[in-house]
Design a protein around this motif. Structure first.
Motif, PDB file in Angstrom:
ATOM      1  N   GLU A  30       0.828  -1.204   0.000  1.00 44.57           N
ATOM      2  CA  GLU A  30       0.000   0.000   0.000  1.00 44.57           C
ATOM      3  C   GLU A  30       0.863   1.255   0.000  1.00 44.57           C
ATOM      4  OE1 GLU A  30      -3.134   2.668   0.089  1.00 44.57           O
ATOM      5  OE2 GLU A  30      -3.167   0.528  -0.373  1.00 44.57           O
ATOM      6  N   ARG A  31       1.926   1.256   0.788  1.00 47.09           N
ATOM      7  CA  ARG A  31       2.805   2.433   0.834  1.00 47.09           C
ATOM      8  C   ARG A  31       3.503   2.653  -0.505  1.00 47.09           C
ATOM      9  NH1 ARG A  31       6.893   1.571   4.983  1.00 47.09           N
ATOM     10  NH2 ARG A  31       6.188  -0.531   5.413  1.00 47.09           N
ATOM     11  N   ALA A  32       3.880   1.555  -1.151  1.00 51.21           N
ATOM     12  CA  ALA A  32       4.515   1.661  -2.472  1.00 51.21           C
ATOM     13  C   ALA A  32       3.527   2.212  -3.502  1.00 51.21           C
ATOM     14  CB  ALA A  32       5.030   0.297  -2.913  1.00 51.21           C
ATOM     15  N   GLU A  33       2.288   1.748  -3.460  1.00 52.77           N
ATOM     16  CA  GLU A  33       1.276   2.227  -4.408  1.00 52.77           C
ATOM     17  C   GLU A  33       0.990   3.717  -4.207  1.00 52.77           C
ATOM     18  OE1 GLU A  33      -2.186  -0.225  -4.222  1.00 52.77           O
ATOM     19  OE2 GLU A  33      -1.192  -1.964  -5.138  1.00 52.77           O
ATOM     20  N   ARG A  34       0.962   4.145  -2.955  1.00 54.68           N
ATOM     21  CA  ARG A  34       0.731   5.567  -2.676  1.00 54.68           C
ATOM     22  C   ARG A  34       1.862   6.413  -3.269  1.00 54.68           C
ATOM     23  NH1 ARG A  34      -0.790   5.145   3.774  1.00 54.68           N
ATOM     24  NH2 ARG A  34      -2.811   4.121   3.555  1.00 54.68           N
ATOM     25  N   ARG A  35       3.089   5.953  -3.052  1.00 58.16           N
ATOM     26  CA  ARG A  35       4.239   6.690  -3.570  1.00 58.16           C
ATOM     27  C   ARG A  35       4.221   6.707  -5.098  1.00 58.16           C
ATOM     28  NH1 ARG A  35       7.282  10.910  -3.461  1.00 58.16           N
ATOM     29  NH2 ARG A  35       9.453  10.581  -4.063  1.00 58.16           N
ATOM     30  N   TRP A  36       3.880   5.572  -5.693  1.00 56.34           N
ATOM     31  CA  TRP A  36       3.814   5.466  -7.155  1.00 56.34           C
ATOM     32  C   TRP A  36       2.784   6.443  -7.713  1.00 56.34           C
ATOM     33  CZ3 TRP A  36      -0.097   3.625 -10.493  1.00 56.34           C
ATOM     34  CH2 TRP A  36       0.309   3.419 -11.817  1.00 56.34           C
ATOM     35  N   LYS A  37       1.634   6.532  -7.065  1.00 59.77           N
ATOM     36  CA  LYS A  37       0.578   7.450  -7.508  1.00 59.77           C
ATOM     37  C   LYS A  37       1.016   8.900  -7.375  1.00 59.77           C
ATOM     38  CE  LYS A  37      -3.317   4.366  -6.537  1.00 59.77           C
ATOM     39  NZ  LYS A  37      -4.429   4.065  -5.605  1.00 59.77           N
ATOM     40  N   GLU A  38       1.744   9.207  -6.297  1.00 61.58           N
ATOM     41  CA  GLU A  38       2.261  10.570  -6.111  1.00 61.58           C
ATOM     42  C   GLU A  38       3.188  10.952  -7.264  1.00 61.58           C
ATOM     43  OE1 GLU A  38       4.300  10.944  -2.418  1.00 61.58           O
ATOM     44  OE2 GLU A  38       2.520  10.639  -1.189  1.00 61.58           O
ATOM     45  N   LEU A  39       4.105  10.051  -7.584  1.00 64.05           N
ATOM     46  CA  LEU A  39       5.058  10.310  -8.663  1.00 64.05           C
ATOM     47  C   LEU A  39       4.346  10.426 -10.011  1.00 64.05           C
ATOM     48  CD1 LEU A  39       7.894   7.852  -7.563  1.00 64.05           C
ATOM     49  CD2 LEU A  39       7.965  10.348  -7.458  1.00 64.05           C
ATOM     50  N   ALA A  92       1.324  11.385 -10.549  1.00 67.19           N
ATOM     51  CA  ALA A  92       0.597  12.656 -10.591  1.00 67.19           C
ATOM     52  C   ALA A  92       1.516  13.815 -10.949  1.00 67.19           C
ATOM     53  CB  ALA A  92      -0.072  12.913  -9.243  1.00 67.19           C
ATOM     54  N   LYS A  93       2.803  13.661 -10.639  1.00 68.09           N
ATOM     55  CA  LYS A  93       3.795  14.691 -10.960  1.00 68.09           C
ATOM     56  C   LYS A  93       4.416  14.481 -12.344  1.00 68.09           C
ATOM     57  CE  LYS A  93       5.116  15.382  -6.124  1.00 68.09           C
ATOM     58  NZ  LYS A  93       6.207  15.198  -5.132  1.00 68.09           N
ATOM     59  N   GLY A  94       3.930  13.438 -13.045  1.00 73.13           N
ATOM     60  CA  GLY A  94       4.454  13.155 -14.368  1.00 73.13           C
ATOM     61  C   GLY A  94       5.775  12.418 -14.356  1.00 73.13           C
ATOM     62  N   ILE A  95       6.090  11.771 -13.239  1.00 75.71           N
ATOM     63  CA  ILE A  95       7.360  11.048 -13.099  1.00 75.71           C
ATOM     64  C   ILE A  95       7.104   9.556 -13.262  1.00 75.71           C
ATOM     65  CG2 ILE A  95       9.305  10.533 -11.571  1.00 75.71           C
ATOM     66  CD1 ILE A  95       8.687  13.217 -10.140  1.00 75.71           C
ATOM     67  N   GLU A  96       7.800   8.947 -14.210  1.00 73.55           N
ATOM     68  CA  GLU A  96       7.673   7.503 -14.415  1.00 73.55           C
ATOM     69  C   GLU A  96       8.449   6.751 -13.336  1.00 73.55           C
ATOM     70  OE1 GLU A  96       5.880   5.757 -16.649  1.00 73.55           O
ATOM     71  OE2 GLU A  96       4.994   7.674 -17.242  1.00 73.55           O
ATOM     72  N   ALA A  97       7.840   5.713 -12.787  1.00 77.22           N
ATOM     73  CA  ALA A  97       8.510   4.935 -11.739  1.00 77.22           C
ATOM     74  C   ALA A  97       8.024   3.495 -11.795  1.00 77.22           C
ATOM     75  CB  ALA A  97       8.232   5.543 -10.369  1.00 77.22           C
TER      76      ALA A  97
END
Length: 235
Positions: free
Chosen positions: A157-166, A168-173
């Protein structure tokens, strides 16, 4: 949990691993209660900024230790904005550079840096009602906090939250890489010798994996109000 008497300031400690949502939750709690949200990470960055101004190498432990004695850092609010004050100067505009971030990461491992910041954070908490988040707030920084929360979520869940944040900023991860990094950071935080991440004995364990931000805030407010009411004999 309240042991300091009727005249003390009110402190809430929120600890937990990376990506648990501590800062977001702490800011919302502070806003509801009209407390000061203490951004401990910004305080580490302010310390790092001072080292940079003094042109001290991050590997020079002796000079860094000496410089710690010259630093005063506090947090105030002006027009609704949190201001980090380093030796009397508002340094908000200098804290988010990559250079400062790298210096903060390199020097925060030194026990004398952490001890100096704990001292400054404790001084602030004696003067103001605060909500403070981190990894050792309930165990080291505010051991007598009125309310201690250990906020966590599954690594997925923490990884998914971070992935969504990135995203949203247009950063591929890569989601798998993010989760791997979080697990490694958890290991470092929980196994370090000085002030490791751990749940305080009197902290409330709160898993936010299946909760929204507002649901977490409501739960913590409920816990705080119960404690406050108990203190004044209403419960």
């Amino acid at each position: 949990m309240i042991t300091k008497g009727d005249t003390h300031t009110h402190n809430i400690a929120i600890d937990g691993p990376a990506g648990a949502g501590k800062s977001t939750i702490a800011k919302k709690i502070a806003a509801r209660l009209e407390f000061i949200y203490v951004d401990t990470g910004a305080m580490y960055r302010a310390m790092a900024l001072y080292f940079l101004k003094k042109q001290i190498e991050p590997s020079d432990q002796a000079k860094i230790e000496a410089a710690c004695k010259e630093v005063e850092i506090t947090i105030a609010y002006k027009d609704g904005e949190q201001i980090v004050i380093l030796n009397g100067e508002n340094v908000n505009g200098f804290l988010r550079t990559e250079e400062v971030g790298n210096m903060a990461s390199a020097t925060s491992v030194y026990p004398f840096v952490r001890l100096k910041l704990v001292e400054l954070q404790q001084e602030l908490a004696k003067k103001e009602n605060v909500v403070m988040d981190g990894r050792d707030i309930g165990t080291c920084v505010l051991p007598n906090a009125d309310l201690k929360i250990f906020l966590t979520a599954s690594t997925q869940e923490r990884a998914e939250r971070r992935w969504k944040e990135l995203k949203a900023k247009g950063i591929e991860a890569d989601l798998n890489e993010i989760e791997k990094d979080i697990k490694e950071r958890d290991h470092r935080d929980t196994t370090r010798t000085f002030a490791p991440l751990k749940q305080a004995e009197d902290a409330i364990y709160l898993d936010s994996s299946d909760l929204t931000i507002d649901e977490v805030v409501d739960k913590i407010m409920e816990y705080y109000n119960k404690i406050k009411n108990k203190k004044v004999g209403k419960a």
